[in-house]
Motif scaffolding. Sequence first.
Motif, mmCIF file in Angstrom:
data_model
loop_
_atom_site.group_PDB
_atom_site.id
_atom_site.type_symbol
_atom_site.label_atom_id
_atom_site.label_comp_id
_atom_site.label_asym_id
_atom_site.label_seq_id
_atom_site.Cartn_x
_atom_site.Cartn_y
_atom_site.Cartn_z
ATOM 1 N N ILE A 66 0.711 -1.120 0.061
ATOM 2 C CA ILE A 66 -0.053 0.213 0.083
ATOM 3 C C ILE A 66 0.682 1.196 0.093
ATOM 4 O O ILE A 66 0.577 2.330 -0.531
ATOM 5 N N ALA A 67 1.963 1.141 0.713
ATOM 6 C CA ALA A 67 2.978 2.628 0.835
ATOM 7 C C ALA A 67 3.766 2.615 -0.731
ATOM 8 O O ALA A 67 3.992 3.522 -1.239
ATOM 9 N N GLN A 68 3.926 1.254 -1.387
ATOM 10 C CA GLN A 68 4.301 1.502 -2.684
ATOM 11 C C GLN A 68 3.483 2.101 -3.628
ATOM 12 O O GLN A 68 3.798 2.739 -4.386
ATOM 13 N N THR A 69 2.365 1.711 -3.624
ATOM 14 C CA THR A 69 1.261 2.283 -4.369
ATOM 15 C C THR A 69 0.959 3.809 -4.263
ATOM 16 O O THR A 69 0.998 4.552 -5.176
ATOM 17 N N GLY A 70 1.171 4.048 -2.701
ATOM 18 C CA GLY A 70 0.926 5.717 -2.629
ATOM 19 C C GLY A 70 2.184 6.482 -3.117
ATOM 20 O O GLY A 70 2.260 7.503 -3.796
ATOM 21 N N VAL A 71 3.379 5.836 -3.096
ATOM 22 C CA VAL A 71 4.687 6.400 -3.670
ATOM 23 C C VAL A 71 4.662 6.629 -5.199
ATOM 24 O O VAL A 71 4.718 7.576 -5.737
ATOM 25 N N ASN A 72 4.035 5.352 -5.880
ATOM 26 C CA ASN A 72 4.068 5.521 -7.157
ATOM 27 C C ASN A 72 2.867 6.388 -7.585
ATOM 28 O O ASN A 72 3.054 7.296 -8.399
ATOM 29 N N ASN A 73 1.812 6.563 -6.828
ATOM 30 C CA ASN A 73 0.705 7.668 -7.232
ATOM 31 C C ASN A 73 1.254 8.745 -6.929
ATOM 32 O O ASN A 73 0.894 9.965 -7.891
ATOM 33 N N PHE A 74 2.115 9.395 -6.056
ATOM 34 C CA PHE A 74 2.599 10.479 -5.630
ATOM 35 C C PHE A 74 3.212 11.030 -6.868
ATOM 36 O O PHE A 74 3.158 12.218 -7.403
ATOM 37 N N PHE A 75 4.360 10.211 -7.340
ATOM 38 C CA PHE A 75 5.078 10.697 -8.481
ATOM 39 C C PHE A 75 4.338 10.786 -9.803
ATOM 40 O O PHE A 75 4.571 11.507 -10.726
ATOM 41 N N LEU A 78 2.843 14.306 -9.883
ATOM 42 C CA LEU A 78 3.948 14.966 -10.569
ATOM 43 C C LEU A 78 3.961 14.863 -11.785
ATOM 44 O O LEU A 78 4.346 16.132 -12.573
ATOM 45 N N ARG A 79 3.951 13.872 -12.440
ATOM 46 C CA ARG A 79 4.441 13.796 -13.804
ATOM 47 C C ARG A 79 3.131 14.175 -14.760
ATOM 48 O O ARG A 79 3.372 14.602 -15.798
ATOM 49 N N ASP A 80 1.899 14.213 -14.091
ATOM 50 C CA ASP A 80 0.880 14.978 -14.842
ATOM 51 C C ASP A 80 0.960 16.442 -15.141
ATOM 52 O O ASP A 80 0.379 16.812 -16.026
ATOM 53 N N VAL A 81 1.893 16.972 -14.393
ATOM 54 C CA VAL A 81 2.188 18.543 -14.527
ATOM 55 C C VAL A 81 2.713 18.406 -16.101
ATOM 56 O O VAL A 81 2.533 19.315 -16.599
ATOM 57 N N ARG A 82 3.834 17.673 -16.059
ATOM 58 C CA ARG A 82 4.574 17.666 -17.543
ATOM 59 C C ARG A 82 3.470 17.514 -18.607
ATOM 60 O O ARG A 82 3.743 17.879 -19.543
ATOM 61 N N THR A 83 2.724 16.259 -18.479
ATOM 62 C CA THR A 83 1.733 15.780 -19.312
ATOM 63 C C THR A 83 0.854 16.937 -19.748
ATOM 64 O O THR A 83 0.383 17.371 -20.807
ATOM 65 N N LEU A 84 0.596 17.791 -18.776
ATOM 66 C CA LEU A 84 -0.399 18.757 -19.137
ATOM 67 C C LEU A 84 0.116 19.989 -19.938
ATOM 68 O O LEU A 84 -0.603 20.207 -20.891
ATOM 69 N N PHE A 85 1.138 20.343 -19.696
ATOM 70 C CA PHE A 85 1.786 21.400 -20.622
ATOM 71 C C PHE A 85 2.274 20.840 -21.845
ATOM 72 O O PHE A 85 2.095 21.693 -22.957
ATOM 73 N N ASN A 86 2.699 19.747 -21.957
ATOM 74 C CA ASN A 86 2.779 18.992 -23.357
ATOM 75 C C ASN A 86 1.517 18.830 -24.146
ATOM 76 O O ASN A 86 1.480 18.907 -25.366
ATOM 77 N N PHE A 109 -7.691 16.280 -2.813
ATOM 78 C CA PHE A 109 -8.628 15.107 -2.395
ATOM 79 C C PHE A 109 -7.679 13.875 -2.141
ATOM 80 O O PHE A 109 -8.039 12.944 -1.102
ATOM 81 N N GLY A 110 -6.493 13.771 -2.511
ATOM 82 C CA GLY A 110 -5.933 12.603 -2.713
ATOM 83 C C GLY A 110 -4.627 12.509 -1.643
ATOM 84 O O GLY A 110 -3.559 11.918 -1.938
ATOM 85 N N LEU A 111 -4.518 13.623 -0.933
ATOM 86 C CA LEU A 111 -3.407 13.848 0.042
ATOM 87 C C LEU A 111 -2.319 14.181 -0.487
ATOM 88 O O LEU A 111 -1.095 13.368 -0.486
ATOM 89 N N GLY A 112 -2.070 15.029 -1.418
ATOM 90 C CA GLY A 112 -1.008 15.687 -2.240
ATOM 91 C C GLY A 112 -0.537 14.703 -3.285
ATOM 92 O O GLY A 112 0.583 14.514 -3.942
ATOM 93 N N GLY A 113 -1.685 13.606 -3.633
ATOM 94 C CA GLY A 113 -1.368 12.780 -4.986
ATOM 95 C C GLY A 113 -0.954 11.448 -4.259
ATOM 96 O O GLY A 113 -0.995 10.461 -5.268
ATOM 97 N N VAL A 114 -0.945 11.030 -3.252
ATOM 98 C CA VAL A 114 -0.562 9.796 -2.628
ATOM 99 C C VAL A 114 -1.671 8.740 -2.797
ATOM 100 O O VAL A 114 -1.573 7.658 -3.072
ATOM 101 N N ASP A 189 11.079 3.896 -7.399
ATOM 102 C CA ASP A 189 9.847 3.649 -7.819
ATOM 103 C C ASP A 189 9.826 3.143 -9.227
ATOM 104 O O ASP A 189 9.075 2.262 -9.588
ATOM 105 N N THR A 190 10.490 3.929 -10.293
ATOM 106 C CA THR A 190 10.442 3.666 -11.427
ATOM 107 C C THR A 190 11.213 2.467 -11.765
ATOM 108 O O THR A 190 10.585 1.506 -12.588
#
Length: 235
Positions: A66-75, A78-86, A109-114, A189-190
């Motif tokens: 569950i923690a690994q999933t949270g870490v992956n969700n968080f990053f 963040l990557r959605d920001v790059r996707t948005l601009f592109n 609502f997702g606690l900072g993306g977690v 995570d990657t």
Amino acid sequence: MLSLSMRKLAITTGIAITLSATAVQAQQENDPWEGFNRTMFTFNDGLDRAIIKPVTQGYRYVTPEIAQTGVNNFFENLRDVRTLFNNLLQGKVHNALEDFARITYNTTFGLGGVIDVATPLGMAKNDEDFGQTLGYWGVSSGPYVVLPLFGPSTVRDTAGMVPDWYLDPVVYVDDRGTRNSLQALRLLDTRSQLLDAERIISGDRYSFIRDAYLQRREYLINDGVMDVRYDESDF
């Protein structure tokens, strides 16, 4: 006169020979720096086997799923920001609005993306970077290249890494220790996401990874639309 089955066999053999020759020609065109690339691939692979992969396996062993999933969700958030601009740079306004909605919901609502609350709500997950943006506007990929530490790339995708770097929220974290820790955690995570996928690698690892990378990039640039044509009259 050849029977129908013999005719089909001859046609199939001819197609196979043509595809084989085309594949060899494409390989030579896409990978003219193969000697350098194989040397760099060996370096990266050795570093991965000696350090990165064992540390990643340890991370997966001691970290609850569950923690690994949270870490992956968080990053991923963040990557959605790059996707948005592109997506905006490619004129894909609808997709950009989806990206904005995902970032807003997951961050708020997702606690900072977690926690990924956007996907269950039906908000599509997009994946865009500046290399894809260049490809979208017709820039050729250029030769395949293996980068130290970063791995598979092309000349176009390597150039795209620069503007994408400025779209990474992590680089704007003021505290160096926190910033470096986030970068290290993202690397784990990657690499963790690739542990299961690498089991399908067969034959020559270098060629397999190169071809898989190039095919995936072509798929992403074309948004999953592949132009496959054949003449039914030949069969």
